[in-house]
Write an enzyme that holds these catalytic residues in place. Sequence first.
Site, PDB file in Angstrom:
ATOM      1  N   TYR A  49       6.443   4.527  -1.965  1.00 17.25           N
ATOM      2  CA  TYR A  49       6.412   5.353  -0.759  1.00 17.25           C
ATOM      3  C   TYR A  49       5.289   6.378  -0.897  1.00 17.25           C
ATOM      4  CZ  TYR A  49      10.932   3.363   0.589  1.00 17.25           C
ATOM      5  OH  TYR A  49      11.936   2.509   0.966  1.00 17.25           O
ATOM      6  N   GLU A  50       4.726   6.792   0.236  1.00 21.34           N
ATOM      7  CA  GLU A  50       3.533   7.650   0.178  1.00 21.34           C
ATOM      8  C   GLU A  50       3.835   9.050  -0.361  1.00 21.34           C
ATOM      9  OE1 GLU A  50       2.423   7.161   4.197  1.00 21.34           O
ATOM     10  OE2 GLU A  50       3.606   8.835   4.916  1.00 21.34           O
ATOM     11  N   SER A  51       5.108   9.373  -0.531  1.00 23.13           N
ATOM     12  CA  SER A  51       5.461  10.635  -1.162  1.00 23.13           C
ATOM     13  C   SER A  51       5.158  10.607  -2.662  1.00 23.13           C
ATOM     14  CB  SER A  51       6.944  10.920  -0.952  1.00 23.13           C
ATOM     15  OG  SER A  51       7.719   9.822  -1.413  1.00 23.13           O
ATOM     16  N   GLY A  52       4.684   9.479  -3.175  1.00 20.73           N
ATOM     17  CA  GLY A  52       4.309   9.413  -4.588  1.00 20.73           C
ATOM     18  C   GLY A  52       5.356   8.779  -5.479  1.00 20.73           C
TER      19      GLY A  52
ATOM     20  N   HIS B 104      -3.554  10.711   5.743  1.00 18.96           N
ATOM     21  CA  HIS B 104      -3.057  11.347   4.515  1.00 18.96           C
ATOM     22  C   HIS B 104      -4.090  11.250   3.393  1.00 18.96           C
ATOM     23  CE1 HIS B 104       0.761  12.097   6.175  1.00 18.96           C
ATOM     24  NE2 HIS B 104       1.485  11.132   5.639  1.00 18.96           N
TER      25      HIS B 104
END
Lengths: 254, 269
Positions: A49-52, B104
């Site tokens: 996920y792009e939250s890392g 992003h």
Amino acid sequence: MSHTSEEMMAVAAARRLHDGDVCFVGIGLPSKAANLARATHAPRCVLIYESGTIGAKPLNLPLSIGDGELAETADAVVGVPEIFAYWLQAGRIDVGFLGAAQTDRHGNLNSTVIGDYDHPRVRLPGGGGAPEIAASCKQTLVILKQSPRTFVERLDFRTSVGFGDGPGSRERLGLRGRGITAVITDLGELEPDPETLELTLARVHPGVGVEQAVAATGWPLAVRDDLEESARPTGRELKALRALRTADERERAG
Amino acid sequence: MARIVTLEEGIAELVSDGDTVALEGFTHLIPHAAGHEIIRQRRRGLTLIRLTPDVIYDQLIGAGCAARLVFSWGGNPGVGSLHRLREAVEHGWPEPLELEEHSHAGMAAAYAAGAADLPFGVLRGYAGTDLPAHTMVRWIECPFTGERLAAVRALRPDVGIVHAQRADREGNVQLWGISGVQKEAVLASARSLVTVEEIVDELEPVPGAVILPGWALTAVAAAPGGAHPSYVHGYYERDNGFYVRWDAISRDREAFGEWIREHVLEAAR
């Protein structure tokens, strides 16, 4: 077991993931489909996920890309600059999984505005991670309900590139991934034609007529000669799909 | 060395009208209490920066604090649109809002460049999209390979504000869990304020924690519960119900104004 068209869409999307695939997941339907794949035929699918969060294994369906459960179950948690630079841009991701508000015939996606940019009819959330996911993943899957409002002749805004203006576009733009390999809808599945790279109807879901898919498309939809019908969701798939719940839904259900 | 201040002092000293302010947080650790203090102190004409403006930016925009927004995804995660943001963009209410819109990856590169004190960040991005017309992207040629790459102007906020689990009395800050772009945002900013759940005598090591040394920060303020309705790993869960309720509150100008009056302007600090 009977199923809804939305369930068929999630199942068809999940089937596109293979065990062991490294998958960069958008929130919403893509996340649902990726977690369904992990719960059924692809238990070793790596969810990023792009939250890392790398290798997240949530028991509950996340509500946002940054749910605590993603961090708790991940193999590693890295910062946002790292996830985009070292992992996505460097070409380590097999499959990008995106939603959108609009697609055109070349799989270019809009998730920014409906109407004019400066005076939009609807201001959508914006690109987020999508532009570079569509650019850099080895392949990208899109999940989107099919209607003349979503499958449009001309995008109001090009947020992410599928095949640009057609053959040669991705190469000219320096985009390294193969591009959109399938758009999974509530009516069927579209794949790019190998020659024209135009999204072409490759499968219809059970009970859906070709004319229905054509009518729900804003460009003259080409239909593959070897058009197939998607296999019905199996009992196992439907059971796994219906067991996917956000933590809140689980709590409410008791 | 970071000074330990109250939240009220921190915002009063660090944030002025017209400043460029980044309140970062990626679902986790969103500095809501600091945002509310900015609304209470009635700052105006701010340029707000954040990858994922969500409810607290909706509140700042609806309260008339912002003139400009630099962002890459603006929404109520898992719920839908930000109605105050949309109303500012679609109808110029309460103030027109100018947008600088990124991806992003682009914003992350721009923050990293700011933290490194470089003039720009570089990435493979934006190519073929309509975003470059609405953002600070230029194209450069790699001096070694000739590859065409996107350059994004470094983000250098006047003030960077983040929330963390805890700090010690020297102002050393420890945060863990999803860390987003907070370290870069703080290091890219000319001044920084970190709000924390608690100030402790000694920071116990936590695996994978990000440490922001006190000497790299301007001010630290205790703000227990300061990320609510966002969450703080190890302290409290995300209040998902609030995000759902916000949709109805924020749809209507009056309901929004009433909520801000009751929960922010007239709320006890």
